[in-house]
Design a protein around this motif. Structure first.
Motif, mmCIF file in Angstrom:
data_model
loop_
_atom_site.group_PDB
_atom_site.id
_atom_site.type_symbol
_atom_site.label_atom_id
_atom_site.label_comp_id
_atom_site.label_asym_id
_atom_site.label_seq_id
_atom_site.Cartn_x
_atom_site.Cartn_y
_atom_site.Cartn_z
ATOM 1 N N LEU A 122 31.571 19.129 58.600
ATOM 2 C CA LEU A 122 32.407 18.469 57.707
ATOM 3 C C LEU A 122 31.469 18.621 56.204
ATOM 4 C CD1 LEU A 122 34.971 17.275 56.532
ATOM 5 C CD2 LEU A 122 34.128 15.204 57.171
ATOM 6 N N LEU A 123 30.457 17.937 56.343
ATOM 7 C CA LEU A 123 29.571 17.867 55.022
ATOM 8 C C LEU A 123 29.336 19.269 54.633
ATOM 9 C CD1 LEU A 123 27.280 15.107 56.231
ATOM 10 C CD2 LEU A 123 28.824 14.773 54.195
ATOM 11 N N VAL A 124 28.966 19.904 55.134
ATOM 12 C CA VAL A 124 28.870 21.830 54.800
ATOM 13 C C VAL A 124 29.939 22.248 54.183
ATOM 14 C CG1 VAL A 124 27.945 24.082 55.513
ATOM 15 C CG2 VAL A 124 26.782 22.085 56.479
ATOM 16 N N LEU A 125 31.049 22.068 54.859
ATOM 17 C CA LEU A 125 32.263 22.695 54.075
ATOM 18 C C LEU A 125 32.587 22.146 52.707
ATOM 19 C CD1 LEU A 125 34.445 23.134 57.339
ATOM 20 C CD2 LEU A 125 33.328 24.999 56.034
ATOM 21 N N ALA A 126 32.460 20.668 52.869
ATOM 22 C CA ALA A 126 32.807 19.656 51.773
ATOM 23 C C ALA A 126 31.838 20.202 50.661
ATOM 24 C CB ALA A 126 32.743 18.493 51.796
ATOM 25 N N GLY A 127 30.448 20.405 50.935
ATOM 26 C CA GLY A 127 29.425 20.764 49.952
ATOM 27 C C GLY A 127 29.690 22.354 49.496
ATOM 28 N N LEU A 128 30.158 22.984 50.199
ATOM 29 C CA LEU A 128 30.510 24.479 49.907
ATOM 30 C C LEU A 128 31.693 24.460 48.695
ATOM 31 C CD1 LEU A 128 29.753 26.617 52.989
ATOM 32 C CD2 LEU A 128 28.071 26.171 50.954
ATOM 33 N N TYR A 129 32.497 23.797 49.223
ATOM 34 C CA TYR A 129 33.777 23.575 48.435
ATOM 35 C C TYR A 129 33.422 23.014 46.940
ATOM 36 C CZ TYR A 129 38.457 22.019 46.927
ATOM 37 O OH TYR A 129 39.610 21.720 46.477
ATOM 38 N N GLY A 130 32.791 21.778 47.163
ATOM 39 C CA GLY A 130 32.391 21.452 45.765
ATOM 40 C C GLY A 130 31.583 22.390 44.942
ATOM 41 N N LEU A 131 30.527 22.825 45.387
ATOM 42 C CA LEU A 131 29.758 23.747 44.641
ATOM 43 C C LEU A 131 30.566 25.043 44.285
ATOM 44 C CD1 LEU A 131 26.707 24.129 46.987
ATOM 45 C CD2 LEU A 131 26.894 22.899 44.898
ATOM 46 N N LEU A 132 31.499 25.632 45.058
ATOM 47 C CA LEU A 132 32.363 26.782 44.525
ATOM 48 C C LEU A 132 33.272 26.224 43.203
ATOM 49 C CD1 LEU A 132 33.369 29.408 44.941
ATOM 50 C CD2 LEU A 132 34.989 28.647 46.449
ATOM 51 N N ARG A 133 33.880 24.867 43.475
ATOM 52 C CA ARG A 133 34.754 24.395 42.434
ATOM 53 C C ARG A 133 33.918 23.976 41.252
ATOM 54 N NH1 ARG A 133 40.307 23.509 43.711
ATOM 55 N NH2 ARG A 133 40.179 22.599 41.621
ATOM 56 N N GLY A 134 32.549 23.809 41.454
ATOM 57 C CA GLY A 134 31.697 23.184 40.348
ATOM 58 C C GLY A 134 31.249 24.540 39.774
ATOM 59 N N LEU A 135 31.061 25.659 40.245
ATOM 60 C CA LEU A 135 30.699 27.022 39.514
ATOM 61 C C LEU A 135 31.675 27.528 38.802
ATOM 62 C CD1 LEU A 135 28.297 28.593 42.273
ATOM 63 C CD2 LEU A 135 27.497 27.509 40.153
ATOM 64 N N ARG A 136 32.973 27.073 39.232
ATOM 65 C CA ARG A 136 34.181 27.427 38.558
ATOM 66 C C ARG A 136 34.603 26.541 37.267
ATOM 67 N NH1 ARG A 136 37.917 29.671 43.601
ATOM 68 N NH2 ARG A 136 36.755 31.426 43.878
ATOM 69 N N GLY A 137 33.798 25.655 37.006
ATOM 70 C CA GLY A 137 33.929 24.641 35.950
ATOM 71 C C GLY A 137 34.582 23.429 36.216
ATOM 72 N N GLY A 145 29.611 18.392 45.525
ATOM 73 C CA GLY A 145 29.263 19.344 46.540
ATOM 74 C C GLY A 145 27.821 19.222 46.717
ATOM 75 N N THR A 146 26.774 19.045 45.749
ATOM 76 C CA THR A 146 25.360 18.987 45.945
ATOM 77 C C THR A 146 25.079 17.868 46.842
ATOM 78 O OG1 THR A 146 24.916 20.231 43.893
ATOM 79 C CG2 THR A 146 22.952 18.856 44.978
ATOM 80 N N LEU A 147 25.707 16.775 46.553
ATOM 81 C CA LEU A 147 25.555 15.357 47.452
ATOM 82 C C LEU A 147 25.985 15.815 48.859
ATOM 83 C CD1 LEU A 147 26.955 12.555 45.213
ATOM 84 C CD2 LEU A 147 24.385 12.922 45.983
ATOM 85 N N ALA A 148 27.093 16.218 49.063
ATOM 86 C CA ALA A 148 27.259 16.663 50.299
ATOM 87 C C ALA A 148 26.465 17.527 51.075
ATOM 88 C CB ALA A 148 28.782 17.153 50.422
ATOM 89 N N ILE A 149 25.914 18.564 50.471
ATOM 90 C CA ILE A 149 25.028 19.315 50.992
ATOM 91 C C ILE A 149 23.588 18.664 51.277
ATOM 92 C CG2 ILE A 149 23.138 21.457 50.589
ATOM 93 C CD1 ILE A 149 26.214 22.229 51.365
ATOM 94 N N LEU A 150 23.215 17.907 50.496
ATOM 95 C CA LEU A 150 22.132 17.072 50.651
ATOM 96 C C LEU A 150 22.086 15.911 51.658
ATOM 97 C CD1 LEU A 150 20.806 16.371 46.891
ATOM 98 C CD2 LEU A 150 19.702 17.876 48.664
ATOM 99 N N ALA A 151 23.499 15.505 51.749
ATOM 100 C CA ALA A 151 23.886 14.498 52.912
ATOM 101 C C ALA A 151 23.767 15.206 54.408
ATOM 102 C CB ALA A 151 25.011 13.832 52.851
ATOM 103 N N SER A 152 23.967 16.395 54.141
ATOM 104 C CA SER A 152 23.871 17.313 55.549
ATOM 105 C C SER A 152 22.466 17.087 56.093
ATOM 106 C CB SER A 152 24.547 18.740 55.457
ATOM 107 O OG SER A 152 23.660 19.485 54.813
ATOM 108 N N CYS A 153 21.618 17.370 55.167
ATOM 109 C CA CYS A 153 20.055 17.544 55.755
ATOM 110 C C CYS A 153 19.760 16.140 56.468
ATOM 111 C CB CYS A 153 19.211 17.447 54.353
ATOM 112 S SG CYS A 153 19.404 18.946 53.358
ATOM 113 N N TRP A 154 20.687 15.075 56.238
ATOM 114 C CA TRP A 154 20.406 13.736 57.001
ATOM 115 C C TRP A 154 20.941 13.561 58.188
ATOM 116 C CZ3 TRP A 154 16.596 9.996 55.716
ATOM 117 C CH2 TRP A 154 16.066 10.087 54.197
ATOM 118 N N VAL A 155 21.779 14.646 58.474
ATOM 119 C CA VAL A 155 22.636 14.594 59.724
ATOM 120 C C VAL A 155 22.133 15.641 60.669
ATOM 121 C CG1 VAL A 155 24.950 15.055 60.718
ATOM 122 C CG2 VAL A 155 24.672 13.767 58.533
ATOM 123 N N ARG A 156 21.623 16.878 60.222
ATOM 124 C CA ARG A 156 21.152 17.805 60.926
ATOM 125 C C ARG A 156 19.872 18.694 60.132
ATOM 126 N NH1 ARG A 156 23.871 19.514 65.798
ATOM 127 N NH2 ARG A 156 22.520 21.228 65.752
#
Length: 185
Positions: A122-137, A145-156
């Motif tokens: 869930l965190l990875v998908l949310a992170g990728l979604y956020g990053l993609l939306r962010g790169l689109r402005g 998205g960055t926070l979700a990806i960083l949070a995924s590091c604390w899970v796995r």
């Protein structure tokens, strides 16, 4: 959604890893820290045990509540897959992917176990979604998205390599954008 709801029960489906996560979560909730039998622990990242501890601390530590939380995470994962794919393909393809994922027996089983796989996904998908939306402005999407990806590091542990890959991709994107802007000036 109903298929995930059917998996909610008050029974624990034991696995060695789920026992470890549950014991760590209980240790944290009881104020003994990230430890097993009084000894500090470092075998798995602390994110998922802390989530279990938080649920326990607010009175939702029964197996029924923990299983319900995992089912909700499973449903949210399917929804997030729909959102991510709809950014990259047609809505029809996104619905197809979400349905295939939602009816996948492995995802269903993993949503009924106390393991870190589904929260990580869930965190990875949310992170990728956020990053993609962010790169689109979209405002604040890149940060979320960055926070979700960083949070995924604390899970796995696998989240660390993903975070590095996302950082490199964002730098490459920024560099290409800056070069393109320089050519247009």
């Amino acid at each position: 959604v109903a298929w995930f709801a059917l998996a909610i029960s008050s029974a624990w489906l034991p696995t060695p890893d789920s026992a470890l996560y549950l014991m760590l979560g209980r240790s944290i909730a009881q104020g003994h820290g990230y430890a097993l039998d009084g000894h500090p622990h470092a075998y798995v990242p602390p994110g998922f045990p802390y989530m279990l501890a938080a649920l326990d601390r607010v009175g939702l530590g029964s197996m029924l509540c923990l299983n319900a939380a995992m089912a909700l995470i499973g449903v949210a994962t399917v929804w997030m897959s729909y959102l991510l794919v709809s950014e990259l393909a047609s809505r029809r393809v996104a619905v197809l992917v979400a349905c295939l994922l939602g009816f996948n027996s492995l995802l269903h089983v993993m949503s009924a176990l106390q393991l870190s796989d589904m929260p990580f996904t869930l965190l990875v998908l949310a992170g990728l979604y956020g990053l993609l939306r962010g790169l689109r402005g979209e405002r604040f999407a890149l940060e979320l998205g960055t926070l979700a990806i960083l949070a995924s590091c604390w899970v796995r542990v696998a989240g660390a390599s993903l975070a590095v890959a996302c950082a490199v991709a964002m730098l490459a994107h920024t560099r290409r954008r800056d070069v393109a802007r320089g050519c247009n000036n």
